[in-house]
Design an enzyme around this catalytic site. Structure first.
Site, PDB file in Angstrom:
ATOM      1  CE  LYS A   1      -3.521  -2.233   2.925  1.00  0.00           C
ATOM      2  NZ  LYS A   1      -4.706  -2.219   2.052  1.00  0.00           N
TER       3      LYS A   1
ATOM      4  NE  ARG B   1     -10.177 -10.698  -1.946  1.00  0.00           N
ATOM      5  CZ  ARG B   1     -10.577  -9.744  -2.790  1.00  0.00           C
ATOM      6  NH1 ARG B   1     -10.844 -10.054  -4.059  1.00  0.00           N
ATOM      7  NH2 ARG B   1     -10.695  -8.502  -2.397  1.00  0.00           N
TER       8      ARG B   1
END
Length: 460
Positions: free
Chosen positions: A239, A313
């Site tokens: 990020k 996920r």
């Protein structure tokens, strides 16, 4: 002047001759004002119009009052139960008391662990009347949400994959819940390869925690799966471009599940619930999971990693498989999963995917308890965008939009066919940008009440 405050409503006869208060009553659209009356501090509440009165409004008013009085270091605030009930006569009397207490406790919440020059102070709430059971109910609900907030606010060098399980063990000791912690060696035996892969570059070893509460074994088995990423750098897909401090809250789903279990256990709910919490830290390092790698899951499905910042996920998949192994009748997973859900719904409402009837039920529950949520679609036409040239699927879609939907479609592939399933994406609501109502300018604790009330509702 005594260091106490009386909390009264604007229709009280003794305030009608005060010009400032008369102006407040005539011109305001609700809220409260703090003033001196007959030498004593008084908090005057003007409720909103009857058609707008809700339990959430009660919680917000109480939270605002508690924050202001606590900031003023007022020792106690007293309100008459009958006055509170009469002023909000369209609502259930007991629920009004519980909502006021809940809002009060949460509005005064502070996380001051690392403030060297500030001591915690909370104005004590006193409710006159025979309402002890309702007061206790409100406190239990607030304590569960505060527990979730504490977990989310904690810093990552203190709360990490190795310490988080210990915090949970300690939180549920001497209760009717059973906590089981699986560490790295056991996770390898259990083939939890998503958890193992994501945490590979961290200096901390991964963990998987199960909290089982059997309040009534005749009830359907509900599995609550919470994403526990104690810090998310994005891994190799790093990020960038902003302060990443709030990425310590990427375990918000785990916090929600833990808070829900607290609420269920402390309220002795007649439910059969197991919390499943995969815990990792997502870091860049020479051992990092790399884009293009393939993870093989216990159920035989393979996933090619297209982006290591879509790690939530990958660990939830292990949790969903585990829920199937435990033969859960209902499965709800909750996660700070996608920025897309915040773009779609904003900072006040989470999204829910999955079983349509249950999604509507969850929306109604959220409208009552303040954890607002909105049903979202799983578009089958988008499922093919998860295709991979090398594995059964990729962990990211080829679409540049619909990110929360395709994340849900990914998770759906790991849900056992026999179970009813919901996926809650709470990324947009994990923290509040300002102190308002019963929310502080920190973690919200979203999901604890939502999941607990859902479990109770399903178990009726």
């Amino acid at each position: 002047m005594t260091n106490k405050a009386n909390i009264i409503f604007a229709n009280d006869s003794k305030i009608t001759n005060d010009e400032q208060l008369k102006a407040f009553i005539e011109n305001s659209e609700g809220g409260f004002i703090t003033t001196l009356l007959d030498g004593a501090m008084n908090v005057i509440i003007k409720p909103v119009k009857e058609e707008k009165r809700t339990y959430e409004e009660v919680r917000n008013i109480a939270g605002n009052i508690a924050r202001e009085l606590s900031a003023r270091k007022v020792d106690s605030g007293t309100i008459e139960a009958d006055a509170l009930e009469n002023a909000l006569s369209n609502l259930d009397k007991g629920e009004i008391i519980s909502a006021f207490v809940e809002g009060w406790e949460l509005g005064a919440y502070q996380f001051l662990t690392y403030k060297s020059n500030i001591e915690a102070f909370q104005t004590e709430l006193e409710i006159a009347g025979e309402v002890d059971a309702f007061i206790q109910r409100g406190k239990v609900r607030a304590q569960a949400v505060s527990f979730s907030r504490d977990l989310m606010n904690e810093v990552p060098n203190v709360l990490n994959p190795e310490t988080f399980p210990d915090v949970l063990v300690d939180a549920f000791k001497d209760t009717n819940a059973k906590v089981t912690v699986y560490r790295k060696e056991k996770l390898e035996e259990m083939e939890m390869n998503g958890v193992l892969s994501v945490c590979r570059a961290s200096k901390y070893e991964p963990a998987f925690v199960e909290i089982a509460y059997l309040g009534d074994e005749s009830k359907p088995h509900i599995a609550l799966v919470g994403k526990g990423v104690t810090f998310d750098t994005g891994g190799i897909s790093l990020k960038s471009g902003r302060d990443l401090s709030d990425m310590r809250m990427d375990m918000g789903g785990a916090a929600a599940v833990a808070g829900a279990m607290k609420l269920l256990v402390e309220s002795k709910a007649k439910v059969n619930v197991t919390a499943l919490i995969p815990i990792v830290e997502n870091m860049p390092d020479q051992q990092s999971l790399l884009p293009s790698e393939v993870i093989r899951y216990k159920n035989g499905l393979t996933v090619q990693v297209g982006n290591t910042d879509a790690e939530g996920r990958l660990i939830l998949a292990d949790g969903l498989i585990r829920a199937g192994d435990l033969n859960a009748d209902y499965i709800v997973d909750i996660a700070t999963l996608t920025g897309a859900i915040g773009n779609a719904l904003g900072p006040k409402i989470a999204g829910v995917f999955g079983d349509e009837a249950l999604s509507i039920d969850l929306k109604i529950i959220g409208e009552e308890n303040g954890d607002y949520i909105w049903p979202m679609p799983l578009i089958d036409a988008y499922d093919s965008t998860l295709a991979s040239d090398y594995a059964d699927m990729s962990n990211i879609s080829t679409l540049s939009s619909a990110g929360s939907i395709t994340a849900g479609l990914f998770l759906r592939r790991f849900v056992p066919k026999e179970a009813k399933w919901l996926h809650v994406d709470m990324a947009g609501v994990m923290a509040s940008s300002q102190a308002r109502g019963y929310y502080p300018k920190t973690a919200t604790g979203f999901g604890a009440r939502l999941l607990a009330d859902f479990a109770i509702n399903v178990s009726k």
